[in-house]
Design an enzyme around this catalytic site. Structure first.
Site, PDB file in Angstrom:
ATOM      1  N   LYS A 103       0.786  -1.164   0.104  1.00  0.00           N
ATOM      2  CA  LYS A 103       0.100  -0.009   0.228  1.00  0.00           C
ATOM      3  C   LYS A 103       1.003   1.463  -0.209  1.00  0.00           C
ATOM      4  O   LYS A 103       1.791   1.585   0.863  1.00  0.00           O
ATOM      5  CB  LYS A 103      -0.734  -0.513   1.396  1.00  0.00           C
ATOM      6  CG  LYS A 103      -2.533  -1.183   1.370  1.00  0.00           C
ATOM      7  CD  LYS A 103      -2.606  -1.145   2.449  1.00  0.00           C
ATOM      8  CE  LYS A 103      -3.507  -2.974   3.012  1.00  0.00           C
ATOM      9  NZ  LYS A 103      -3.987  -2.887   4.019  1.00  0.00           N
ATOM     10  N   GLY A 132      -7.042  -3.724   2.302  1.00  0.00           N
ATOM     11  CA  GLY A 132      -7.981  -3.878   2.556  1.00  0.00           C
ATOM     12  C   GLY A 132      -7.254  -4.389   3.716  1.00  0.00           C
ATOM     13  O   GLY A 132      -6.293  -4.438   4.301  1.00  0.00           O
ATOM     14  N   LYS A 187      -5.025   5.644   4.075  1.00  0.00           N
ATOM     15  CA  LYS A 187      -5.251   5.422   5.110  1.00  0.00           C
ATOM     16  C   LYS A 187      -3.711   5.173   6.091  1.00  0.00           C
ATOM     17  O   LYS A 187      -3.871   5.131   7.506  1.00  0.00           O
ATOM     18  CB  LYS A 187      -6.032   3.945   5.392  1.00  0.00           C
ATOM     19  CG  LYS A 187      -5.057   2.376   4.362  1.00  0.00           C
ATOM     20  CD  LYS A 187      -4.844   1.649   5.777  1.00  0.00           C
ATOM     21  CE  LYS A 187      -3.740   1.034   5.569  1.00  0.00           C
ATOM     22  NZ  LYS A 187      -3.407   0.214   6.286  1.00  0.00           N
ATOM     23  N   GLU A 269       4.785   3.185   5.969  1.00  0.00           N
ATOM     24  CA  GLU A 269       4.312   3.647   4.139  1.00  0.00           C
ATOM     25  C   GLU A 269       4.099   4.703   4.565  1.00  0.00           C
ATOM     26  O   GLU A 269       4.010   5.644   3.503  1.00  0.00           O
ATOM     27  CB  GLU A 269       3.730   2.748   3.652  1.00  0.00           C
ATOM     28  CG  GLU A 269       4.709   1.684   3.340  1.00  0.00           C
ATOM     29  CD  GLU A 269       5.578   1.510   2.370  1.00  0.00           C
ATOM     30  OE1 GLU A 269       5.737   2.440   1.745  1.00  0.00           O
ATOM     31  OE2 GLU A 269       5.823   0.309   1.680  1.00  0.00           O
TER      32      GLU A 269
END
Length: 329
Positions: A103, A132, A187, A269
């Site tokens: 991600k 997810g 996110k 990240e």
């Protein structure tokens, strides 16, 4: 099915465990020789997250890993993907499907990770993303969750989701590759903001962070050609519990320690993703106040030198309260 998982860190080692132990696939787990994650698995057969099934082939031979696979899964640091693909594409991989279990957004270009693969010579119809919510620590105790497989190719998406599903992971077919990738990456940025709130004693602000954060990310997704509502799907809002409230989240922990004026020594990240998202916000003319606050805290402030990280971080966050009143939607 012959699966090769490239990268044997936290998430990569779990994916190899899941593919072998749960799905009973023939699995090769690759890591670079000399790297800690690979060496600990080679020497002990386990790490702090999983114990590798003895049927898994552990190797540092990249040629063996990619040419012997029917499906190649990549789980490495997102900022290293372009350079890594230069090594992978030296081998015969043109007809093999790639699944990105990572991600992030490339900081130097603002490119989505699937775009990096395309620019590395992989056909778009051979690329999927697996995103997810899910805690490794929960999965390995048998606690299930829901995740998403998305791809520009409908057939590949459905084939992978149908073959990877189990009683441990229920997969959904994604229908917005842009939204799935940007939402999953973003996110982590919101996770850093959540950690700052935790470390500063403003935990109740995580509710507004979730709501306004999803709205902000939805506007960016839409400007990039995706669907606004994708920000409210599993890839973004559905993954918030894993990131905003979890003791296991590296990004939340990074923000919490930053508020304490300390540095977190593991990969978060969201730090470089905040920089990439700021670039995208500027490029597409989208106002990203929460993202920009995280970017300022990570790159422009003197939080690690201030002696009062919580106050310094919250000064940045609370500047958002000075913004002009506007309609919620």
């Amino acid at each position: 099915m012959k699966i090769s998982v490239l990268g044997c860190g936290r998430w990569g080692s779990f994916i190899a465990w899941y593919q072998s132990t749960v799905l009973k696939n023939e699995v090769t787990s690759w890591g670079p020789e000399g790297e800690y994650s690979y060496e600990i698995l080679k020497n002990t057969g386990r790490n702090e997250y999983v114990e590798l099934d003895k049927r898994i082939t552990l190797t540092c031979d990249l040629k063996q890993a990619v040419e012997g696979a029917e499906v190649i899964i990549i789980s490495i640091s997102s900022q290293g993907l372009r350079g890594f693909m230069q090594k992978v594409t030296k081998y015969d991989v043109k007809d093999k499907p790639f699944v990105l279990c990572m991600k992030g957004i490339e900081e130097s270009t603002g490119k989505r990770l699937s775009e990096v693969l395309v620019e590395s010579g992989i056909s778009p119809d051979k690329i999927a993303v697996w995103v997810g919510p899910g805690h490794i620590q929960a999965f390995t105790r048998g606690i299930p969750n829901c995740m998403v497989i998305d791809s520009a190719d409908e057939g590949l998406k459905r084939r992978l989701a149908d073959s990877f599903k189990s009683n441990l992971i229920r997969f959904y077919y994604g229908n917005d590759l842009i939204g799935s990738e940007i939402g999953a990456a973003a996110k982590n940025v919101m996770g850093i903001a959540a950690g700052v709130l935790d470390g500063s004693g403003y935990v109740s602000l995580k509710g507004p962070l979730m709501s306004r954060g999803a709205n902000e990310v939805g506007r960016l997704i839409q400007a990039m050609g995706g669907k606004f509502n994708s920000a409210y799907g599993l890839a973004h809002l559905g993954d918030y519990e894993t990131t905003l409230f979890s003791e296991y989240s590296h990004n939340r922990k990074y923000g919490e320690m930053m508020a304490h004026g300390a540095k977190f020594d593991k990969l978060a990240e969201g730090v470089m993703t905040a920089k990439a998202m700021k670039k995208l916000g500027d490029e597409y003319g989208v106002d990203l106040p929460l993202t920009n606050a995280v970017y300022e805290a990570c790159f422009l402030s003197r939080v690690f030198e201030s002696g009062d990280g919580a106050k310094h971080c919250m000064d940045i966050i609370l500047k958002l309260f000075e913004r002009q009143t506007k309609s919620e939607f």
